[in-house]
Design an enzyme around this catalytic site. Structure first.
Site, PDB file in Angstrom:
ATOM      1  CE  LYS A  39      35.517 -28.744  10.097  1.00 24.15           C
ATOM      2  NZ  LYS A  39      34.671 -27.699  10.794  1.00 24.15           N
ATOM      3  CG  LEU A 212      41.239 -13.407  16.058  1.00 19.89           C
ATOM      4  CD1 LEU A 212      42.314 -11.937  16.352  1.00 19.89           C
ATOM      5  CD2 LEU A 212      42.156 -14.290  17.189  1.00 19.89           C
ATOM      6  N   GLY A 213      36.879 -14.736  16.018  1.00 18.56           N
ATOM      7  CA  GLY A 213      35.263 -15.126  15.710  1.00 18.56           C
ATOM      8  C   GLY A 213      34.878 -13.330  16.149  1.00 18.56           C
ATOM      9  CG  ASP A 243      33.324 -23.789   6.267  1.00 22.31           C
ATOM     10  OD1 ASP A 243      34.209 -24.310   6.850  1.00 22.31           O
ATOM     11  OD2 ASP A 243      32.946 -24.417   6.802  1.00 22.31           O
ATOM     12  CB  SER A 282      23.646 -19.763   7.242  1.00 24.15           C
ATOM     13  OG  SER A 282      25.080 -20.701   7.749  1.00 24.15           O
TER      14      SER A 282
HETATM   15  O1  RIB Z   1      32.888 -26.294   9.598  1.00 24.30           O
HETATM   16  C1  RIB Z   1      31.554 -26.595   9.445  1.00 24.30           C
HETATM   17  C2  RIB Z   1      31.305 -28.310   8.832  1.00 24.30           C
HETATM   18  O2  RIB Z   1      31.951 -28.737   9.951  1.00 24.30           O
HETATM   19  C3  RIB Z   1      30.075 -28.885   9.102  1.00 24.30           C
HETATM   20  O3  RIB Z   1      28.960 -27.868   7.979  1.00 24.30           O
HETATM   21  C4  RIB Z   1      30.238 -30.077   9.589  1.00 24.30           C
HETATM   22  O4  RIB Z   1      30.030 -31.511   8.329  1.00 24.30           O
HETATM   23  C5  RIB Z   1      31.583 -30.269   9.946  1.00 24.30           C
HETATM   24  O5  RIB Z   1      31.913 -30.546   8.416  1.00 24.30           O
END
Ligand code: RIB
Length: 287
Positions: A39, A212-213, A243, A282
């Site tokens: 993350k 909220l997706g 993220d 991505s």
């Molecule tokens: O938020 C996605 C991430 O959560 C992934 O890349 C994985 O490593 C976990 O940490």
């Protein structure tokens, strides 16, 4: 204004499956790929792709040197990423045919932060800088404590949520970025509007960004509430969408852009992220 991100760096082992493995079941995956993730690292990459000035503070093992090199190529300041005597953190990720994920993480080097590393990193901070934290490293409570009385904006994304989070000095957080699960764990409420209300009562000095997706995002600070809808896209893999949102939101915020615009840009970036496989790979570059 720069962003100092104390965050995890992971090797993601990603398995495409028809459904998440059930108790007692052995399941063959349809595809297996190794991606860079974590993350913390994902958020630093999103920040860098959104043109923010970001220092990443983190730990890897010898098996993770490629991740540090990748982060450097993205334009992230990596001088505070240490190689330690522990394996790099990793994640085992199942992605189902709906693009949803189920993740197991192993902290490894991410769990080796020392007070001296934290103090050294905070010495690079100037008044007004942003300190960004997730909950995928050890010592989050210490980092929060060390930010006290410094003129910094502290942004906390309590992911992945654990019982320990409630004992952190959360009154030191300026901005919470949470999803519904994290919001429920912190506030005891399930409905978005109630989560927002309860969070403002619990942490009256903090702003809250509730993602909220598919339903978009709500921002709340004092008496201001802003809602932004999600974009309609076909999700292939939702890993890293949160993220991406955080990186783009904070990059815009660090440039003094008004909140609604920060939210819209972040929603756009995270919507594009879910249309591609992988976490860091991505994260889009958008104009
Ligand atoms: O938020 C996605 C991430 O959560 C992934 O890349 C994985 O490593 C976990 O940490």
């Amino acid at each position: 204004m720069k962003i100092i991100n104390f965050g995890s760096i992971n090797i993601d082992h990603v398995y495409s499956v028809d459904h998440f493995v059930r108790p007692g079941e052995t399941l063959s995956s349809k595809n297996y790929t190794v991606f860079s993730g974590g993350k913390g690292a994902n958020q630093s990459i999103a920040l860098a792709r959104a043109n923010a000035d970001v220092i990443h503070v983190g730990n890897i093992g010898l098996d993770g040197v490629w991740l540090k090199e990748k982060m450097e190529k993205e334009g992230i300041d990596i001088h505070l990423i240490k190689t330690v005597k522990a394996p790099t953190g990793h994640a085992v990720i199942q992605v189902n045919s709906e693009g949803e994920n189920a993740i197991i993480i192993h902290g490894g080097a991410n769990e080796t932060f020392k007070p001296s590393d934290i103090k050294k990193a905070l010495k690079t901070a100037n008044a007004g800088d942003i300190v960004l934290l997730q909950n995928e490293i050890n010592a989050v409570d210490k980092i929060l404590k060390y930010t006290k009385d410094k003129d910094l904006k502290v942004v906390f994304n309590p992911a992945p949520m654990t019982d320990a989070v409630k004992d952190y000095p959360l009154e030191l957080v300026d901005v919470f970025i949470i999803n519904e699960t994290e919001g429920e764990a912190l506030s005891g409420e399930k409905k978005p509007e109630k989560i927002i209300k309860a969070m403002s009562k619990l942490y009256p000095k903090s702003a809250v960004v509730l993602t909220l997706g598919k339903k978009g995002v709500i921002y709340s600070e004092d008496k201001t509430v802003i809602k932004v809808d999600a974009l309609k896209v076909k999700a292939v893999d939702t890993t890293g969408a949160g993220d991406t949102f955080i990186g783009y939101f904070l990059a815009e915020l660090s440039r003094g852009i008004r909140i609604e615009k920060c939210l819209k840009t972040a929603v756009k970036a995270s919507s594009i992220c879910v249309t591609k496989k992988g976490a860091a790979d991505s994260i889009p570059i958008i104009g």
